[in-house]
Design a protein around this motif. Structure first.
Motif, short mmCIF file in Angstrom:
data_model
loop_
_atom_site.label_atom_id
_atom_site.label_comp_id
_atom_site.label_asym_id
_atom_site.label_seq_id
_atom_site.Cartn_x
_atom_site.Cartn_y
_atom_site.Cartn_z
N SER A 47 -80.93 -89.87 -61.34
CA SER A 47 -80.56 -89.68 -59.94
C SER A 47 -80.02 -88.27 -59.74
CB SER A 47 -79.49 -90.69 -59.53
OG SER A 47 -78.27 -90.40 -60.21
N LEU A 48 -80.01 -87.85 -58.50
CA LEU A 48 -79.42 -86.55 -58.16
C LEU A 48 -77.94 -86.54 -58.56
CD1 LEU A 48 -79.83 -83.77 -56.88
CD2 LEU A 48 -79.33 -84.82 -54.65
N LYS A 78 -81.10 -85.60 -43.04
CA LYS A 78 -79.87 -86.40 -42.97
C LYS A 78 -79.40 -86.91 -44.33
CE LYS A 78 -80.58 -87.79 -38.23
NZ LYS A 78 -80.57 -88.84 -37.26
N ASP A 79 -80.25 -87.67 -45.00
CA ASP A 79 -79.82 -88.35 -46.23
C ASP A 79 -79.42 -87.38 -47.35
OD1 ASP A 79 -80.49 -90.67 -44.84
OD2 ASP A 79 -82.47 -90.81 -45.77
N VAL A 80 -80.31 -86.47 -47.67
CA VAL A 80 -80.04 -85.56 -48.79
C VAL A 80 -78.88 -84.62 -48.49
CG1 VAL A 80 -81.02 -83.81 -50.32
CG2 VAL A 80 -82.38 -85.82 -49.71
N PRO A 81 -78.79 -84.02 -47.29
CA PRO A 81 -77.61 -83.20 -47.02
C PRO A 81 -76.30 -84.00 -47.20
CG PRO A 81 -79.28 -82.71 -45.41
CD PRO A 81 -79.77 -83.91 -46.20
N ALA A 86 -71.48 -84.94 -50.49
CA ALA A 86 -70.65 -85.82 -51.32
C ALA A 86 -70.58 -85.31 -52.76
CB ALA A 86 -71.20 -87.25 -51.28
N LEU A 87 -71.68 -84.80 -53.27
CA LEU A 87 -71.70 -84.27 -54.63
C LEU A 87 -70.84 -83.01 -54.73
CD1 LEU A 87 -75.42 -84.88 -55.52
CD2 LEU A 87 -73.42 -85.87 -56.67
N GLU A 89 -68.17 -82.47 -53.03
CA GLU A 89 -66.78 -82.94 -53.04
C GLU A 89 -66.43 -83.53 -54.40
OE1 GLU A 89 -66.53 -85.62 -49.72
OE2 GLU A 89 -66.79 -84.01 -48.27
N ALA A 90 -67.38 -84.24 -55.02
CA ALA A 90 -67.13 -84.84 -56.33
C ALA A 90 -67.12 -83.81 -57.45
CB ALA A 90 -68.20 -85.91 -56.62
N HIS A 91 -67.85 -82.71 -57.27
CA HIS A 91 -67.96 -81.68 -58.30
C HIS A 91 -67.76 -80.30 -57.66
CE1 HIS A 91 -69.47 -84.69 -61.08
NE2 HIS A 91 -70.27 -85.10 -60.11
N PRO A 92 -66.54 -80.01 -57.23
CA PRO A 92 -66.30 -78.74 -56.54
C PRO A 92 -66.52 -77.52 -57.42
CG PRO A 92 -64.23 -79.86 -56.99
CD PRO A 92 -65.32 -80.81 -57.36
N GLU A 93 -66.58 -77.72 -58.72
CA GLU A 93 -66.82 -76.60 -59.64
C GLU A 93 -68.28 -76.14 -59.64
OE1 GLU A 93 -67.33 -80.38 -62.14
OE2 GLU A 93 -66.32 -79.76 -60.32
#
Length: 124
Positions: A47-48, A78-81, A86-87, A89-93
């Motif tokens: 998954s992405l 819509k979906d991918v953006p 969310a990604l 935010e989960a991985h700000p690095e």
């Protein structure tokens, strides 16, 4: 800065559907110096989300996501953006950039036109 390129396809439960994407990623990984990963938006692995998490764990600081789509339909508008946000935010690095779909690139259009002309018996 450590960079990577993620080729993102839609996803399917059918391994025959996935095979051309897997061959493409395998062939490109031997031609490019930039680390390359194949990920799927939904339905199958990797998954992405898992791919971005792996890249983050490897210390990648910047990843561009190239959708292997002909056009930007609802998923890419819509979906991918939403997934990418969310990604992020989960991985700000990891700085994530969603690129336009490959089908909108002029070189893709020319390559596809050449294939179609060949199939129509009109190649040079």
């Amino acid at each position: 800065m450590s960079n990577a390129l993620i080729l993102m396809a839609h996803g399917s439960s059918d391994p025959n559907w996935r095979a051309p994407f897997e061959r493409l990623a395998e062939q490109l990984s031997t031609r490019l110096s930039t680390p390359l990963r194949l990920a799927y938006m939904e339905i199958c692995a990797p998954s992405l989300e898992d791919t971005v998490a792996e890249l983050a764990a490897e210390g990648v600081e910047r990843a561009e996501i190239l959708p292997l789509f002909f056009a930007a339909g609802r998923h890419l508008r819509k979906d991918v953006p939403g997934q990418v946000e969310a990604l992020g935010e989960a991985h700000p690095e990891v700085q994530l950039t969603l690129l336009p779909p490959v089908g909108e690139h002029p070189a893709f259009v020319e390559a596809l036109a050449a294939v179609i002309a060949e199939r129509a018996g009109e190649s040079d």
